[in-house]
Design an enzyme around this catalytic site. Structure first.
Site, short mmCIF file in Angstrom:
data_model
loop_
_atom_site.label_atom_id
_atom_site.label_comp_id
_atom_site.label_asym_id
_atom_site.label_seq_id
_atom_site.Cartn_x
_atom_site.Cartn_y
_atom_site.Cartn_z
CB SER A 35 -0.89 0.00 1.25
OG SER A 35 -1.50 1.25 1.44
CE LYS A 76 -1.49 -4.49 3.23
NZ LYS A 76 -1.66 -5.83 2.64
CE1 TYR A 94 -3.08 0.09 4.42
CE2 TYR A 94 -3.86 -2.08 5.08
CZ TYR A 94 -3.49 -1.19 4.09
OH TYR A 94 -3.51 -1.59 2.78
C1 WQD Z 1 -9.10 8.85 1.95
C2 WQD Z 1 -9.25 10.29 2.42
C3 WQD Z 1 -9.69 10.49 4.77
C4 WQD Z 1 -13.66 8.72 4.75
C5 WQD Z 1 -6.94 3.47 2.60
C6 WQD Z 1 -6.14 2.44 3.35
C7 WQD Z 1 -6.08 1.22 2.59
C8 WQD Z 1 -5.56 1.45 1.21
C9 WQD Z 1 -6.01 2.76 0.61
C10 WQD Z 1 -5.15 -0.47 -0.09
C11 WQD Z 1 -8.56 10.53 3.77
C12 WQD Z 1 -10.86 11.03 3.94
C13 WQD Z 1 -12.43 9.19 4.33
C14 WQD Z 1 -14.63 9.64 5.24
C15 WQD Z 1 -13.10 11.43 4.86
N1 WQD Z 1 -6.05 0.40 0.41
N2 WQD Z 1 -12.16 10.52 4.39
N3 WQD Z 1 -14.30 10.97 5.28
O1 WQD Z 1 -7.03 6.01 4.48
O2 WQD Z 1 -6.17 7.09 2.31
O3 WQD Z 1 -6.21 4.65 2.55
O4 WQD Z 1 -7.19 3.10 1.26
O5 WQD Z 1 -4.02 -0.50 0.18
O6 WQD Z 1 -7.38 0.72 2.59
O7 WQD Z 1 -4.84 2.85 3.54
O8 WQD Z 1 -8.36 5.87 2.30
O9 WQD Z 1 -10.68 6.30 1.64
O10 WQD Z 1 -10.16 5.88 4.10
O11 WQD Z 1 -9.47 8.02 3.06
O12 WQD Z 1 -12.83 12.64 4.90
O13 WQD Z 1 -15.78 9.27 5.66
O14 WQD Z 1 -10.63 10.56 2.63
O15 WQD Z 1 -9.46 11.33 5.88
O16 WQD Z 1 -8.02 11.82 3.78
P1 WQD Z 1 -6.90 6.00 2.99
P2 WQD Z 1 -9.75 6.47 2.80
#
Ligand code: WQD
Length: 346
Positions: A126, A155, A151
């Site tokens: 990731s 990885k 997490y």
């Molecule tokens: C993206 C952005 C949140 C939800 C994840 C994990 C892992 C990886 C990639 C594979 C962030 C913001 C989110 C919400 C928000 N997958 N957000 N309100 O954490 O970047 O990564 O996906 O490896 O699963 O690392 O993804 O979609 O959770 O968040 O504001 O209700 O959206 O703060 O900035 P993330 P995400």
């Protein structure tokens, strides 16, 4: 054609990759404990591929059960290892569950690969391994200084476990660092599942648009970015699946001798949370109710990829635009709603 074991083959990325492999003529053996009770996925993959697709429900932390699985199946040409817990917030609240599951399951799969002389190994990593970076876009040479979440650390440690296993198991490995997979199969039959409140941005966004949750909470608008919200590199899950097929073909067609490559899988473009909301609304014509909330623990400020190595080494390019991510995600949401309604109607 080759037989490939896909751990997590009924999960979000695993199911799309299993379908892509079946469509290319591979035989796919899935190992998935179905922790999100996604029992419908097996049938959906059979429907979409027109091929036999079989999942075996094993917890990969159970080495005895895993050894029995491999002992009963011969001529496995390769393994794609997806199975892991993947939610950033949950990893911060339950670190030992994440270390225990994500690392022990990987170790057990590597033990079986070595015992059965399976050399082709694709590891699902990731962009979370990069943490907060000093320069963007991120290349594979960007230092992984300090991951922002448990997490991300599972990885990061997982990558080192794979690297250390390469020489003793004579593996030909590719470590794929996904940025933010999003969207769904165009039919909507595969995609994010809706067990529990949506955690990732795109499913949370479609849930708010569908009225399943009252509003999307934007986790922080005080980051050092143009609009104050975090920036990520969203890449269509079907593009990610196609990259796995190319990575597998790369390791299967390599000569003998252990090797390992790390490859970024991202679109190369970063979008903020507010830009994602705008993109969804412009693409679908729907409104997304949202409010600004506090920051979420474990979030990096901004990360997006340089995917030129994936193009050079694997011949991979992301093909689907952000609008297709939004349309397919919305189609998936509508199908989930229809299934929930028909289920409650009995
Ligand atoms: C993206 C952005 C949140 C939800 C994840 C994990 C892992 C990886 C990639 C594979 C962030 C913001 C989110 C919400 C928000 N997958 N957000 N309100 O954490 O970047 O990564 O996906 O490896 O699963 O690392 O993804 O979609 O959770 O968040 O504001 O209700 O959206 O703060 O900035 P993330 P995400």
């Amino acid at each position: 054609m080759h037989t490939i074991v896909v751990t997590g083959g009924c999960g979000y990325i695993g199911s799309h990759t299993a379908l892509a492999l079946l469509e290319k003529g591979y035989e796919v053996l899935s190992i998935d404990v179905l922790e999100h009770n996604q029992t419908q996925v097996e049938a959906d993959i059979c429907t979409l591929s027109g091929k036999a697709f079989q999942n075996t429900r094993i917890n990969l932390c159970n080495l005895r059960a895993l050894r029995r699985f491999f002992a009963e199946r011969k001529n496995i040409a390769g393994i794609i290892h997806f199975a892991a817990h993947k939610l950033v917030p949950e990893s911060m609240q339950r670190p030992l569950r994440y270390y225990g599951n994500n690392l022990l399951s990987l170790i057990n799969v590597l033990v079986c690969a070595r015992e059965h002389n399976i050399k082709a190994f694709i590891y699902s990593s990731s962009s979370a391994v990069y943490g907060n970076v000093n320069s963007l876009p991120v290349t594979e040479e960007t230092p992984c200084f300090e991951q922002q979440s448990v997490y991300g650390r599972t990885k990061y440690f997982g990558e080192h476990i794979v690297r250390d296993a390469v020489p003793i198991a004579s593996l030909r490995a590719v470590i794929l660092r996904y940025f933010n997979p999003a969207g769904a199969h165009e039919s909507g039959l595969l995609g994010e599942y809706d067990q529990g409140p949506p955690q990732n941005l795109v499913p949370a966004l479609t849930a708010a648009a569908a009225g399943i949750i009252p509003e999307l909470v934007v986790f922080g608008k005080d980051y050092p970015t143009p609009d104050g919200t975090c920036i990520r590199d969203y890449v269509h899950v079907m593009d990610i699946a196609e990259a796995h097929v190319k990575a597998l073909e790369y390791v299967l067609n390599q000569g003998d001798g252990p090797s390992v490559e790390v490859v970024n899988l991202g679109s190369g473009t970063g979008y903020s949370v507010l830009q994602m909301i705008e993109a969804f609304e412009n693409t679908t014509g729907l409104k997304v109710p949202y409010r600004i909330g506090p920051r979420r623990s474990g979030d990096a400020v901004a990360v997006y990829a340089d995917h030129s190595k994936a193009t050079r080494l694997l011949g991979w390019q992301p093909r689907r635009p952000l609008s297709e991510i939004m349309l397919s995600a919305w189609r998936r949401r509508q199908l989930l709603v229809e299934r929930a309604v028909s289920k409650s109607a009995g």
